[in-house]
Design a protein around this motif. Sequence first.
Motif, PDB file in Angstrom:
ATOM      1  N   SER A   1      -4.904  18.730  -7.963  1.00 39.46           N
ATOM      2  CA  SER A   1      -3.771  19.579  -7.569  1.00 39.46           C
ATOM      3  C   SER A   1      -3.165  20.330  -8.748  1.00 39.46           C
TER       4      SER A   1
ATOM      5  N   VAL B   1       0.850  -1.196   0.000  1.00 41.55           N
ATOM      6  CA  VAL B   1       0.000   0.000   0.000  1.00 41.55           C
ATOM      7  C   VAL B   1       0.881   1.239   0.000  1.00 41.55           C
ATOM      8  N   LEU B   2       0.667   2.073  -1.002  1.00 44.46           N
ATOM      9  CA  LEU B   2       1.388   3.324  -1.093  1.00 44.46           C
ATOM     10  C   LEU B   2       0.452   4.449  -0.662  1.00 44.46           C
ATOM     11  N   GLU B   3       0.787   5.087   0.466  1.00 44.12           N
ATOM     12  CA  GLU B   3      -0.039   6.215   0.950  1.00 44.12           C
ATOM     13  C   GLU B   3       0.350   7.469   0.170  1.00 44.12           C
ATOM     14  N   ILE B   4      -0.620   8.202  -0.303  1.00 49.89           N
ATOM     15  CA  ILE B   4      -0.297   9.384  -1.106  1.00 49.89           C
ATOM     16  C   ILE B   4      -0.867  10.672  -0.514  1.00 49.89           C
ATOM     17  N   ARG B   5      -2.168  10.724  -0.312  1.00 55.38           N
ATOM     18  CA  ARG B   5      -2.822  11.915   0.261  1.00 55.38           C
ATOM     19  C   ARG B   5      -2.482  13.191  -0.489  1.00 55.38           C
ATOM     20  N   GLN B   6      -2.905  13.230  -1.733  1.00 56.23           N
ATOM     21  CA  GLN B   6      -2.702  14.434  -2.542  1.00 56.23           C
ATOM     22  C   GLN B   6      -4.025  14.783  -3.215  1.00 56.23           C
ATOM     23  N   LYS B   7      -4.255  16.080  -3.395  1.00 58.30           N
ATOM     24  CA  LYS B   7      -5.505  16.505  -4.032  1.00 58.30           C
ATOM     25  C   LYS B   7      -5.566  16.019  -5.472  1.00 58.30           C
ATOM     26  N   VAL B   8      -6.701  15.447  -5.845  1.00 62.82           N
ATOM     27  CA  VAL B   8      -6.864  14.937  -7.210  1.00 62.82           C
ATOM     28  C   VAL B   8      -6.715  16.070  -8.227  1.00 62.82           C
TER      29      VAL B   8
END
Lengths: 120, 232
Positions: B16, B7-14
Amino acid sequence: MHELSIAQSLVALAQQHLPADVSRVHAVTVRVGALAGVVGEALHFCYDLATEGTPLAGSSLRIEDVPLVIHCDGCGQDHQLAMPPVFRCPVCDVPCGDVRQGRELDLASIEYDTDEDAPP
Amino acid sequence: MSLTPRVLEIRQKVLSRNDELARALRARLRGHGVFTLNLVSSPGTGKTRLLEVLLRRLVERGIRVHALVGDLATDNDAQRLARSGAPVRQILTQGRCHLEAEMIAQHLEGWDLEACDLLVIENVGNLVCPSSYDLGEDARIALLSVTEGEDKPLKYPAIFNSADVAVITKVDLAEACEADLGALHANLQAIRPGITVFETSARTGTGLDALLDWITARQSERGASLQGAAPR
Ligand SMILES: [Zn+2]
């Protein structure tokens, strides 16, 4: 329907983050706020279209719904609002528009296998 | 070999990329002293009619206004608006139901922003899709007509909550269609506490001066702050 544009942006962003050694993408998770103006069902449909011919083809989209939360200075508390919202503090009964959560439209995570994960 | 996927956590606005372009555009427009409005509405609110009158009156007030008009196909709106004397450009969205910051940047090319005080962007007629896309505007104005029903703000909370100003159009028809303006105002305040609201009619001219005064005041604040910060 802007969900296609959003799905295309999502797929482009996810591809930027994909590690080089990916063999298969299982799922992409997005966080969608109640106030994001995005219809989950439409996004699912568009995701399948947008992933066609990309390394994300065949992967599933998971949508985490993020509720709308406001903060009231009067009582100093956060309050979750139902939809459609009325922006008033339920405790103090005064107008309150300080949105702390619920506008999210975020790529949260990608689940994938790498080549070395594959059975020998 | 692992049995569970990585699992790669990203948490970036789609969106952006659009957000970044919008930020750059806002800085550029402000740098030239341009005050920018983004007008959103459903189809049929009379947005083009209102804008036609507003542009003409702004030109009469000596404001150097430019307009960008987003449209799905035809260019009738742009031709109509160009009669005001303001420079007007059409943005054909090729089926897209909203404008994006990149389209605004592209369509500003060749315009001398030093000769522009006010940029008005008429978004595509749609109350859902444009809410997600920042166009680099200073203020977002949501239009709704008295014929659309008092509960419109409750049906489209995302767009009305993101608006700085609401303009109620066609108030001359309020009586005929038994619109409850009190309820409409209450619903707007419920969705966006403190929102500035104007009641207007392009046909009778009701409320246009108040709206024009608001626009002119905000625009001149922009010009003044720029002169204060960096004299040209
Ligand atoms: Zn409170």
